[in-house]
Scaffold this active site. Structure first.
Site, PDB file in Angstrom:
ATOM      1  N   GLU A 128       0.857  -1.181   0.000  1.00 10.57           N
ATOM      2  CA  GLU A 128       0.000   0.000   0.000  1.00 10.57           C
ATOM      3  C   GLU A 128       0.898   1.238   0.000  1.00 10.57           C
ATOM      4  O   GLU A 128       1.830   1.300   0.786  1.00 10.57           O
ATOM      5  CB  GLU A 128      -0.919   0.034   1.224  1.00 10.57           C
ATOM      6  CG  GLU A 128      -1.899   1.194   1.121  1.00 10.57           C
ATOM      7  CD  GLU A 128      -2.902   1.249   2.281  1.00 10.57           C
ATOM      8  OE1 GLU A 128      -2.854   0.396   3.172  1.00 10.57           O
ATOM      9  OE2 GLU A 128      -3.712   2.175   2.262  1.00 10.57           O
ATOM     10  N   GLY A 269       3.011   2.507  10.712  1.00  7.56           N
ATOM     11  CA  GLY A 269       2.856   1.838  11.997  1.00  7.56           C
ATOM     12  C   GLY A 269       2.618   0.350  11.791  1.00  7.56           C
ATOM     13  O   GLY A 269       3.249  -0.489  12.415  1.00  7.56           O
ATOM     14  N   GLU A 272      -2.435  -3.848   7.075  1.00 11.75           N
ATOM     15  CA  GLU A 272      -3.509  -4.827   7.256  1.00 11.75           C
ATOM     16  C   GLU A 272      -3.569  -5.920   6.197  1.00 11.75           C
ATOM     17  O   GLU A 272      -4.650  -6.485   5.979  1.00 11.75           O
ATOM     18  CB  GLU A 272      -4.840  -4.088   7.283  1.00 11.75           C
ATOM     19  CG  GLU A 272      -5.304  -3.516   5.914  1.00 11.75           C
ATOM     20  CD  GLU A 272      -4.994  -2.045   5.699  1.00 11.75           C
ATOM     21  OE1 GLU A 272      -4.055  -1.539   6.349  1.00 11.75           O
ATOM     22  OE2 GLU A 272      -5.672  -1.398   4.883  1.00 11.75           O
ATOM     23  N   HIS A 305      -6.977  -1.993  15.166  1.00 11.64           N
ATOM     24  CA  HIS A 305      -7.211  -1.271  13.914  1.00 11.64           C
ATOM     25  C   HIS A 305      -6.925  -2.170  12.705  1.00 11.64           C
ATOM     26  O   HIS A 305      -7.751  -2.314  11.815  1.00 11.64           O
ATOM     27  CB  HIS A 305      -6.321  -0.027  13.882  1.00 11.64           C
ATOM     28  CG  HIS A 305      -6.407   0.764  12.620  1.00 11.64           C
ATOM     29  ND1 HIS A 305      -7.215   1.865  12.497  1.00 11.64           N
ATOM     30  CD2 HIS A 305      -5.789   0.616  11.425  1.00 11.64           C
ATOM     31  CE1 HIS A 305      -7.100   2.357  11.270  1.00 11.64           C
ATOM     32  NE2 HIS A 305      -6.223   1.625  10.602  1.00 11.64           N
ATOM     33  N   GLU A 306      -5.757  -2.784  12.699  1.00 15.13           N
ATOM     34  CA  GLU A 306      -5.386  -3.610  11.543  1.00 15.13           C
ATOM     35  C   GLU A 306      -6.301  -4.829  11.447  1.00 15.13           C
ATOM     36  O   GLU A 306      -6.693  -5.232  10.358  1.00 15.13           O
ATOM     37  CB  GLU A 306      -3.924  -4.032  11.610  1.00 15.13           C
ATOM     38  CG  GLU A 306      -2.920  -2.883  11.765  1.00 15.13           C
ATOM     39  CD  GLU A 306      -3.057  -1.775  10.733  1.00 15.13           C
ATOM     40  OE1 GLU A 306      -3.537  -2.045   9.616  1.00 15.13           O
ATOM     41  OE2 GLU A 306      -2.693  -0.618  11.047  1.00 15.13           O
ATOM     42  N   HIS A 309      -9.635  -3.925   9.921  1.00 10.97           N
ATOM     43  CA  HIS A 309      -9.571  -3.739   8.472  1.00 10.97           C
ATOM     44  C   HIS A 309     -10.013  -4.990   7.708  1.00 10.97           C
ATOM     45  O   HIS A 309     -10.379  -4.898   6.548  1.00 10.97           O
ATOM     46  CB  HIS A 309      -8.139  -3.404   8.038  1.00 10.97           C
ATOM     47  CG  HIS A 309      -7.855  -1.932   7.948  1.00 10.97           C
ATOM     48  ND1 HIS A 309      -8.694  -1.036   7.335  1.00 10.97           N
ATOM     49  CD2 HIS A 309      -6.784  -1.201   8.387  1.00 10.97           C
ATOM     50  CE1 HIS A 309      -8.163   0.185   7.399  1.00 10.97           C
ATOM     51  NE2 HIS A 309      -7.018   0.113   8.037  1.00 10.97           N
ATOM     52  N   GLU A 328     -10.034   3.999   6.021  1.00  7.40           N
ATOM     53  CA  GLU A 328      -9.268   4.495   7.165  1.00  7.40           C
ATOM     54  C   GLU A 328     -10.126   5.238   8.188  1.00  7.40           C
ATOM     55  O   GLU A 328     -10.060   4.961   9.376  1.00  7.40           O
ATOM     56  CB  GLU A 328      -8.096   5.363   6.702  1.00  7.40           C
ATOM     57  CG  GLU A 328      -7.034   4.574   5.927  1.00  7.40           C
ATOM     58  CD  GLU A 328      -6.490   3.374   6.683  1.00  7.40           C
ATOM     59  OE1 GLU A 328      -6.663   3.293   7.910  1.00  7.40           O
ATOM     60  OE2 GLU A 328      -5.900   2.489   6.022  1.00  7.40           O
TER      61      GLU A 328
HETATM   62 ZN    ZN Z   1      -5.670   1.664   8.588  1.00  6.70          ZN
END
Ligand code: ZN
Length: 883
Positions: A128, A269, A272, A305-306, A309, A328
C-alpha cells in the site's frame, strides 16, 4: 534517464479498468540481491469498461523484466513496449487469456521500503499504496480484485519462516535441503495493495481463537528470537479485538490462520495485509520494563485497527485512492470505539480529540489543508494524513450521532451485506445509512468534500420575563487552498443547559420539537434556537462529547467556565471547560508578556483546577487529563498568526510553575497516594494511577526547587516500570544538569542493546528545550545506533526535534529549519515517503511571526530549488509555498 514531471491525478477522471485480473499465481524465489518473481495472471477485458478493448498497460517500477509469454507462447520485444513505469501490450486476445511474466528485484538495495525489501535479514513487503508494481508488472489499482496463490522459496537456514496471505496449503524441501518452499492460498479476492510476503528467521508465539460460529483460528505473532514474551500483550489485544468485532458489529474472522509479523524497519505503523499483518515492531513489543502505558495502549489500538480492516478495508475495499477515508476513517472510528469500551470511554474521547486538534486542526489551518476525500493528488503517499484518518473517523462518528446508535448499526449491516467483495465509494457507503434509516444525508456529505475546520460563533440570550433562552449560531467556513466558496454544513451539536446549581435543565424548544438525545442539527449559515420554560439564566454546555470536529467561539465569563468545570454532567465537556480555561489563560499570558501587565487569571485558573482534580469520585486517568495543559502547539494554533513560539514556551513554563506552587500540597499528596503497590499491570485503572502520578510530578518539577529535582532523579532511579522511568528521563533531559547526564548515561547503558527502547533515549534529548539541543541532535546522528535508513530512528530523533520541540526547532536564527531542510534532502534520496513526512513539520510556517516566517521560507525554497526531488517531497513543498 530524464525524470518525468509528476502530474496530478483527479477523482473526476476515474474510469473502470479496461481489463480485469481474476487470478494470480506468484512464484517467488527469495535471494538477497536478485529475487526472481514469476507471475501468472488470468486476464480478461472488463465488460464494465464499455467494450473498450485497447492496449493492456501494466504498472511496474524498478523492475528487471525476464521472460514474458501469452497463453503459453513467448513474446518478443516487438510484442510489447517497456518504459520505466509500465509494460504495455498493444494486442491482446478478444476473450480471457493467461499472461506469464518474470521479473527480478533487488530487496537488499531497496531503501524506500516499498515493494519487496530486506531489513535485518528479514524479507518483507509493503504494497500500500503502490508498492506491488515494484514486485511485478500488474494493474496496480484497488478496483482490480483477484485471488492469489503464492509459492515462496528460500534457503531454509537463513530463511526458515515463509509466510504469505491466506491459508498454508503445502510446504516442502528441495535440492536435498538446500532450498525449501511454502504455498499459501488466499480464497478471498483482494486488490494487490493487500498482498504480503515475509521470509526470515523469526520466532512465533501462538494461540487459538474460537469464532462465534465455532471455527478455530490459529493465531501467531512472529518476532525476533528472544523477544517472544514481549508479544504477549499484542496477542491478548488481538483476541479481544476479534471478540469485540463479533459482539459490536457482528463481524467474524474468515480464514483459518491470522499471522502478524513484527519488523524493525517499516515506513508506517502497521499494515492490514489479508491474514498477514506486518507491524513496526515498536507497536508489538511490550513488557513493563521496556514499554510505557502509552505504548501498551498504542499496541492494543493498532492491533485492533489492523484486525478490523479485515472487514472495513479488505472484504470491502476502496474503488480508488481518493476513497482512502472509506477504509481508514471508518476503521479509526472502530478502533476508537474499541479502546473506549476496553478502557474509559470519556478518557479515550479526550485523548482522541486532543490528537485530532493537535494534528488535524493544525493541518486544516495551513497550506496542506485538504478534504477528507481529496479531489486530486500527485503522490498518494502524501494523503495518509490526519485529515483522512482522524477527521474521517469524526465524520463516521457524526453519522452515528445524527442517526442514533440503532440506525447506525443497521446502516453498517447493510454496508457489509451490500458491498462484501467489492471496491466501494463514499457515495455507496453513505447511501447505506440513508437507505437503512430513511434520513437524507445529502447536505451531510459536504463533510467529505469541504476542507477546513468550521467555526461556530455562538451567543446565548436569556429573557428572564419570558423564561426563554435564545441560542444564536453562525457557522463560519474558513477559506482553504482551492476552496474559497463553501456551502453551509450539517453540524450535529449535542448540548445541555446548566442551571445556577450546576444541574442540567430540561431542553424544550419553542415549537415543541423533540431534541433527540440533546442534539441540535445546525444546517444553515445563521440559525437560532429558542428554548422555553428556562427558569433561570442558563450556562450552555456546547458540543458535548465533541459531537462535531469544529471550533466553538462563545465568550463565557470565568464564573461560568468554573461552573462547567465543577458540574457539567458531560465529563468530556467538564474537561473541555478546564482545557479551554487553561488555553485562554496561556493566550492572555502570551499577550501580556509583550504588554507587561500583571494577570490575575492564572491564580484563579489554578485554584479552579485544584478543586476539579481533588474530587476523588473521578477516575485517576481523567484527573490526569485535567492536569495536562494544552500543548504549546495547541496554543500556537489558537493564536493563529504572528506566532512567537518563544513567548508561548515562556508562558507555558510560567503557568506550570504557578500551578505547581499553588497546588503543591495536593500534587504532593497525589504523588504519594498514586504510587503503585504490588506487581505491574497494564490495565486501564493501574495505568490511570501512573498517569496521574506522572502528571503531578510534571507540575511539581516545574517549581524547580532542589527537593523537586531530587524527587525527579529518585523517580527515575527507583522506577519499577518504563512509564515512570521514561517520564522522569524526559523531564530531566528538559532541565539538564548533572542529574540529567546521570540518568541519560544510565538509560543508554541499560538499553543500548535494544533498538526499540533506545528510541526513547534519542527522543528525550531531541525534545529538550535547552539551548544546545540542535547541536546535540546533530551529534546524535553520528551515534552508532542511529541510521538515516531506519525510519524509527529518523522519527525519534529528527521527527521529535522538528515536531515536538517548538522552542528549539523554531530558533529565531532559522538553524532548526535549515537543519530540517538538509535532512529532508538527504532522506529524499533513499526514502521519499519518510522525507515528505518530516517536511510536514513546517506545515504551520505561515502562521509564524515575520522573522521566523522568512527563515522558514528560505528553508522551503532551498528544497524547492533542488533538482531531482521525489514526487513526494516536490508535491508537499510546492503546496506549502503555493497556498
Ligand atoms: Zn488503517
Amino acid at each position: 534517464m530524464k525524470p518525468e514531471t509528476p502530474r496530478p491525478v483527479h477523482l473526476k477522471d476515474y474510469r473502470p479498468p479496461a481489463y480485469l485480473i481474476d487470478k494470480v499465481d506468484l512464484d517467488v524465489s527469495l535471494h538477497a540481491t536478485r529475487t526472481r518473481v514469476r507471475s501468472r495472471l488470468q486476464v480478461r477485458p472488463n465488460p464494465q469498461a464499455g467494450g473498450r478493448h485497447g492496449p493492456l498497460r501494466l504498472d511496474g517500477e524498478h523492475l528487471e523484466l525476464g521472460e514474458i509469454g501469452l497463453d503459453g507462447r513467448p513474446l518478443t520485444k516487438k510484442d510489447y513496449k517497456l518504459t520505466d513505469t509500465a509494460l504495455t501490450l498493444s494486442k491482446t486476445p478478444a476473450g480471457p487469456f493467461t499472461l506469464d511474466i518474470e521479473t527480478f528485484v533487488d530487496p537488499q538495495a531497496n531503501k524506500a521500503l516499498q515493494g519487496l525489501y530486506r531489513t535485518n535479514n528479514v524479507y518483507c513487503t509493503q504494497c500500500e499504496a503502490q508498492g506491488f508494481r515494484r514486485i511485478t508488472y500488474f494493474l496496480d489499482r484497488p478496483d482490480v480484485l483477484a485471488t492469489y496463490t503464492v509459492r515462496v522459496e528460500a534457503d531454509p537456514n537463513e530463511t526458515p519462516v515463509l509466510l504469505a496471505n491466506g491459508n498454508l496449503v503445502e510446504r516442502g524441501m528441495l535440492q536435498g535441503g538446500k532450498r525449501h518452499y511454502a504455498v499459501w492460498r488466499d480464497p478471498f479476492p483482494k486488490p494487490c495493495y493487500l498482498f504480503a510476503l515475509v521470509g526470515g528467521d523469526l520466532a512465533p508465539i501462538t494461540s487459538t481463537f474460537r469464532t462465534m460460529s465455532g471455527r478455530n483460528v490459529d493465531l501467531a505473532i512472529y518476532v525476533e528470537h528472544g523477544k517472544e514474551e514481549r508479544a504477549a500483550w499484542a496477542m491478548d489485544s488481538l483476541k479481544r479485538s476479534m471478540r469485540w468485532d463479533e459482539q459490536r458489529f457482528g463481524r467474524e474472522y474468515d480464514l483459518d490462520v491470522f499471522n502478524i509479523v513484527a519488523v524493525s524497519d517499516f515506513n508506517m505503523g502497521a499494515m492490514e495485509n489479508k491474514g498477514l499483518n506486518v507491524f513496526n515492531d515498536r507497536l508489538i513489543l511490550a513488557s513493563p520494563e521496556s514499554a510505557t502505558d502509552a505504548t501498551f495502549e498504542a499496541i492494543e489500538s493498532v492491533v485492533a485497527h489492523e484486525y478490523f480492516h479485515n472487514w472495513t478495508g479488505n472484504r470491502i475495499t476502496c474503488r480508488d485512492w481518493f476513497q482512502l477515508c472509506l477504509k481508514e476513517g471508518l476503521t479509526v472510528f472502530r478502533d476508537q470505539e474499541f479502546s473506549g469500551d476496553e478502557r474509559s470511554a470519556t478518557v479515550q474521547r479526550i485523548i482522541d480529540v486532543r490528537q485530532l486538534r493537535t494534528h488535524q486542526f493544525t493541518e486544516d489551518a495551513g497550506p496542506l489543508a485538504h478534504p477528507v476525500r481529496p479531489e486530486s493528488y500527485i503522490e498518494i503517499n502524501n494523503f495518509y494524513t490526519a485529515t483522512v484518518y482522524e477527521k474521517g473517523a469524526e465524520v463516521v462518528r457524526m453519522i452515528q450521532t445524527v442517526l442514533g446508535a440503532e440506525d447506525f448499526r443497521k446502516g453498517m449491516d447493510l454496508y457489509f451485506e451490500r458491498h462484501d467483495g467489492q471496491a466501494a465509494t463514499i457515495e455507496e457507503f453513505v447511501a447505506c445509512f440513508e437507505d437503512a434509516s430513511g434520513t437524507d444525508l445529502g447536505q451531510f456529505k459536504l463533510w467529505y468534500s469541504q476542507a477546513g475546520t468550521p467555526e461556530l460563533v455562538v451567543a446565548l440570550r436569556y429573557d428572564k420575563d419570558k423564561k426563554t433562552a435564545l441560542l444564536e449560531v453562525e457557522q463560519v467556513l474558513p477559506v482553504t487552498p482551492g476552496q474559497s466558496q463553501k456551502k453551509p454544513m450539517h453540524i450535529p451539536v449535542r448540548l445541555g443547559l446548566l442551571g445556577a446549581n450546576g444541574h442540567d435543565l430540561a431542553l424544550k424548544l419553542e415549537n415543541g420539537a423533540e431534541l433527540a438525545d440533546g442534539v441540535l442539527s445546525v444546517t444553515k449559515r445563521r440559525q437560532s434556537f429558542r428554548f422555553v420554560d428556562v427558569p433561570s439564566r442558563p450556562v450552555p454546555s456546547l458540543l458535548r462529547g465533541f459531537s462535531a470536529p469544529v471550533n466553538v467561539t462563545l465568550d463565557l465569563p470565568d464564573d461560568d467556565v468554573e461552573l462547567l468545570m465543577a458540574n457539567d454532567a458531560d465529563l468530556f465537556n467538564r474537561w473541555q471547560a478546564a482545557n479551554g480555561y487553561a488555553a485562554r489563560t496561556l493566550i492572555e499570558m502570551v499577550g501580556k508578556s509583550a504588554g507587561g501587565r500583571k494577570a490575575g487569571r492564572p491564580q484563579r485558573y489554578a485554584r479552579a483546577l485544584g478543586a476539579a482534580v481533588a474530587s476523588e469520585e473521578l477516575e485517576p486517568a481523567y484527573r490526569a487529563e485535567l492536569l495536562k495543559l494544552p500543548t504549546q502547539a495547541d496554543v500556537a494554533r489558537l493564536i493563529g498568526k504572528n506566532v512567537d513560539p518563544a513567548l508561548i514556551h515562556r508562558a507555558h513554563r510560567q503557568l506550570s510553575k504557578l500551578i505547581g506552587r499553588t497546588l503543591g500540597p495536593l500534587l504532593e499528596d497525589l504523588y504519594v497516594t498514586m504510587a503503585g503497590k504490588g506487581d505491574f499491570s497494564p490495565d486501564a485503572q493501574s495505568a490511570g494511577r501512573r498517569a496521574l502520578r506522572n502528571a503531578a510530578l510534571t507540575l511539581l518539577s516545574a517549581r524547580g526547587t532542589p527537593e523537586d529535582t531530587a524527587r525527579l532523579a529518585k523517580h527515575y532511579f527507583k522506577a519499577t516500570n518504563m512509564t515512570e522511568r521514561a517520564h522522569a528521563l524526559l523531564l530531566l533531559a528538559a532541565r539538564g544538569g548533572p542529574e540529567a547526564a546521570h540518568a541519560l548515561a544510565d538509560f543508554h547503558e541499560r538499553w543500548k542493546g535494544d533498538h526499540v527502547v533506545i528510541d526513547t533515549w534519542f527522543a528525550a534529548q531531541a525534545q529538550s528545550p535547552l539551548a544546545g539541543t540542535l547541536g546535540k541532535v546533530k551529534a546524535l546522528m553520528r551515534h552508532p545506533l542511529f541510521a538515516l535508513t531506519a525510519p524509527n530512528k529518523v522519527r525519534a530523533l529528527i521527527g521529535t526535534f522538528a515536531m515536538a520541540n517548538p522552542l528549539q526547532f523554531n530558533r529565531p536564527d532559522g538553524a532548526g529549519y535549515a537543519f530540517l531542510a538538509e535532512q529532508v534532502l538527504a532522506l529524499d534520496r533513499m526514502n521519499p515517503q519518510i522525507a515528505a513526512r518530516m517536511l510536514g513539520a513546517l506545515r504551520s510556517w505561515r502562521a509564524l511571526e515575520a522573522g521566523r516566517r522568512a527563515q522558514a521560507r528560505k528553508a522551503l525554497q532551498r528544497i524547492a530549488r533542488t533538482k531531482q526531488l521525489s514526487s513526494d517531497v516536490q508535491e508537499i513543498v510546492s503546496r506549502m509555498l503555493e497556498a
